[in-house]
Enzyme design. Structure first.
Site, PDB file in Angstrom:
ATOM      1  N   TYR A  10     -47.079 -25.664 -74.274  1.00 59.23           N
ATOM      2  CA  TYR A  10     -47.091 -26.481 -73.054  1.00 59.23           C
ATOM      3  C   TYR A  10     -45.730 -27.157 -72.854  1.00 59.23           C
ATOM      4  CZ  TYR A  10     -48.303 -30.562 -70.124  1.00 59.23           C
ATOM      5  OH  TYR A  10     -48.332 -31.536 -69.153  1.00 59.23           O
ATOM      6  N   SER A  50     -43.212 -32.744 -67.411  1.00 55.90           N
ATOM      7  CA  SER A  50     -43.846 -33.624 -68.393  1.00 55.90           C
ATOM      8  C   SER A  50     -42.783 -34.131 -69.349  1.00 55.90           C
ATOM      9  CB  SER A  50     -44.901 -32.872 -69.204  1.00 55.90           C
ATOM     10  OG  SER A  50     -45.334 -33.665 -70.299  1.00 55.90           O
TER      11      SER A  50
END
Ligand code: NAD
Length: 247
Positions: free
Chosen positions: A156, A142
């Protein structure tokens, strides 16, 4: 025929990758954890288009279930040559001070331990060293690995930073054994993951901060994954492609 296993493929980027992989001639193992009907729909679409696919339920962070997932690929006519480490989770947006240890464990187990264990199984089966035919692994990271997701989910972001380091290291470890390991780093992609973070409209709120002024689609990410899984990317190893509209 070549077989591709994709974790978390019942929806979002994984589902788009499964559909595109089938169009590119792969037999596809559509892994899902809970959404059986959605996974079955993807499989039906692939079969209706003349392709091969099966849906396999497994928690992609459980060592035993991962082994079962990889064994299931033998039900398809092809040889396992591609693995996509797509499954990932995030939780409700909050600052670090509010995060519990249990949440951090869940995020790191799903987004780091699971992908490492899955890649281990893929390497065992594909490496020329162990009698495999070589292949590709694509890790879905990501842009959060670069931006850090402050105030939303630094846990995350940290898990995706770990995936980037893993992509680079494993790529070097297995490059001489016929396996190319690469990654994609999506930005804001229009999937249901944002609702899991508590903000379904997150992309609308943030789109003006994206140089291209829009979020991306799962299909746009799938195109890069399929390129990395194909011979067209034959000299790419340890590469991480940003799909983030210039962010
Ligand atoms: P999504 O929530 O639609 O899809 C993720 C899928 O993975 C879900 O179906 C989920 O159930 C599944 N999954 C999670 N843990 C699992 C497990 N242990 N075993 C099996 N399946 C599991 O989200 P998405 O946006 O399609 O995300 C796919 C990947 O892309 C994730 O790794 C995510 O972190 C990454 N990503 C997404 C975005 C975005 O903006 N959507 C941005 C950057 C990275």
């Amino acid at each position: 025929m070549k077989t591709m296993i994709i974790t978390g493929a019942s929806r979002g980027i994984g589902a788009a990758t499964a559909l595109l992989a089938a169009q590119n001639g792969f037999a596809v193992v559509v892994n899902y954890r809970h959404r059986r009907a959605a996974a079955d729909d993807i499989v039906s679409t692939i079969i209706a288009g003349g392709g091969n696919a099966i849906a396999v339920q497994a928690d992609a962070s459980s060592e035993e279930e991962i082994a079962r997932l990889f064994d299931a690929a033998a039900q398809l006519p092809g040889v396992l040559t591609s693995f996509v480490n797509n499954a990932g989770i995030l939780e409700t947006q909050m600052r670090l001070e509010q995060m519990t240890a249990a949440r951090m464990q869940r995020i790191l187990t799903a987004n780091v331990i699971g992908p490492l264990l899955c890649a281990r199984e893929a390497v065992k089966r594909m490496s020329l060293r162990s009698g495999g035919q070589g292949g590709t692994i694509v890790n879905v990271s990501s842009v959060a690995a670069r931006t850090g997701s402050p105030g939303e989910y630094v846990d995350y972001a940290a898990s995706k930073g770990a995936i980037d380091a893993f992509t680079i290291g494993l790529a070097k470890e297995v490059a001489a054994e016929g396996i190319r390991v690469n990654g994609v780093r999506p930005g804001f992609i229009d999937t249901d993951i944002h609702a899991d973070g508590g903000e379904p409209g997150r992309i609308d709120r943030l789109k003006n901060s994206i140089p291209m002024q829009r979020g991306g689609t799962a299909a746009e990410v799938a195109e890069a994954i399929l390129w990395l899984a194909s011979e067209k990317s034959s000299y790419a190893a340890g590469a991480i492609i940003d799909l983030a509209g210039g962010r």
